[in-house]
Scaffold this motif. Structure first.
Motif, PDB file in Angstrom:
ATOM      1  N   TYR A 267       0.834  -1.200   0.000  1.00  0.00           N
ATOM      2  CA  TYR A 267       0.000   0.000   0.000  1.00  0.00           C
ATOM      3  C   TYR A 267       0.870   1.252   0.000  1.00  0.00           C
ATOM      4  N   LEU A 268       1.876   1.274   0.846  1.00  0.00           N
ATOM      5  CA  LEU A 268       2.753   2.438   0.919  1.00  0.00           C
ATOM      6  C   LEU A 268       3.489   2.662  -0.400  1.00  0.00           C
ATOM      7  N   LYS A 269       3.735   1.573  -1.119  1.00  0.00           N
ATOM      8  CA  LYS A 269       4.455   1.679  -2.397  1.00  0.00           C
ATOM      9  C   LYS A 269       3.590   2.312  -3.481  1.00  0.00           C
ATOM     10  N   GLN A 271       0.595   4.078  -2.892  1.00  0.00           N
ATOM     11  CA  GLN A 271      -0.448   4.895  -2.276  1.00  0.00           C
ATOM     12  C   GLN A 271      -0.831   6.120  -3.099  1.00  0.00           C
ATOM     13  N   VAL A 280      -3.272   4.576   8.437  1.00  0.00           N
ATOM     14  CA  VAL A 280      -2.301   3.516   8.183  1.00  0.00           C
ATOM     15  C   VAL A 280      -2.435   2.394   9.205  1.00  0.00           C
TER      16      VAL A 280
END
Length: 334
Positions: A267-269, A271, A280
């Motif tokens: 997800y962070l990659k 987002q 988060v």
């Protein structure tokens, strides 16, 4: 001030910062490993809403339900007993450089309400056909439900809020959160995890690219062909079934491969291609919860209806009796 006194003050300040940092860190870790804690505020509000609205729901549906032989009367109990449930609206949109440059409107061609019971570890997924004819924010007339995102100006403006309101008004339930995923993000995710093995129902194509029938491991680009294709006699309903099948397959294979812990980093990659009002730590909490959810405890539904044409445009008029039966028996009715 002596050097010893100055040093003592510095050490004390550093210690205070460490204590605060550890406290915050422990709190966030507790939220990550305890979904009830991560969603505590929503669950408390939910209890109040249930208490206030149970009688209202009974007044609306109670008499009608009791007159129908095909509905189990015990479903009325669900209005009072559905607690610790989080409803999340999943929206899929397609963007491209061409759309961006021409400022073309976004439409949410994938619309799924996912209801997660934090106690029983059960998940209910309800797909809403994109052509559903209903009230849509931003338009005084009824329209296709997938237009709500466009009327709101897309996911970077009020599109998510408009889509949530349209779904809430249609289903009569409360949506707690939304997750809007650009299909490019799906492509990146599938490639990052090494592909998804799925049995493709028929030959599918997108422009010059062909996806052949049969079981195979799909890369990101192939996954998009599978998720978008609706070239069958049942059109969008085939695509909806494929999307549900893909989500369940992706979940099961990710779980079996021990990759659920990769969801938050993924997800962070990507987002920048995902829009959500989940924090988060809440995403982390849901990821943690997924480890305890079995495939057999995930149930899927699709709204049905009949096609109509207004001014030459195709719409789907939803079977409201069918819809209300699904909602009352399976979803949080608040």
């Amino acid at each position: 001030m002596s050097k010893i006194k100055t040093l003592s003050i510095i050490i004390f300040c550093v210690a205070c910062v460490l204590v605060v940092g550890i406290t915050i860190g422990l709190q966030k870790y507790n939220n990550l490993t305890n979904p009830h804690k991560a969603f505590e505020k929503d669950l408390k509000q939910q209890d109040l809403l249930i208490q206030k609205n149970t009688q209202r729901q009974l007044d609306l549906y109670g008499q009608e339900i009791q007159e129908k032989e095909d509905v189990d009367n015990s479903s009325l109990d669900n209005l009072d007993s559905s607690k610790n449930v989080i409803n999340i609206l999943l929206l899929g949109i397609d963007s491209s450089e061409k759309r961006e440059s021409k400022r073309m409107g976004y439409r949410s061609d994938t619309i799924i309400v996912s209801s997660v019971n934090l106690d029983t570890k059960e998940v209910k997924m309800l797909s809403i056909p994109r052509d559903t004819y209903t009230d849509v924010p931003g338009n005084k007339n009824k329209d296709k439900i997938n237009h709500a995102m466009a009327f709101g100006g897309g996911p970077k403006k009020k599109g998510n809020q408009y889509a949530v309101q349209a779904v809430e008004d249609l289903l009569g339930i409360n949506i707690h959160y939304y997750i809007t995923v650009d299909m490019d993000a799906v492509k990146s995710i599938v490639d990052t995890i090494g592909g998804v093995t799925i049995d493709v129902e028929r030959n599918m194509a997108s422009r010059e690219k062909v996806l052949e029938k049969g079981e195979q491991k799909l890369n990101g680009e192939q996954a998009l062909i599978y998720l978008r294709d609706r070239n069958t006699s049942i059109g969008d309903f085939a695509r909806i079934e494929q999307q549900q099948k893909f989500i369940l397959t992706l979940f099961q294979q990710t779980k079996e491969n021990g990759k659920l812990t990769d969801i938050l980093p993924l997800y962070l990659k990507v987002q920048d291609k995902i829009f959500t009002d989940l924090k988060v730590e809440q995403i982390g909490a849901l990821t943690y919860l997924l480890k305890d959810i079995e495939l057999d405890n995930i149930e899927t539904f699709i709204l049905k209806g009949k096609g109509i044409r207004i001014d030459g445009i195709y719409y789907l008029e939803i079977d409201r009796n069918h819809m209300e039966k699904i909602i009352i028996e399976n979803f949080q009715s608040i």
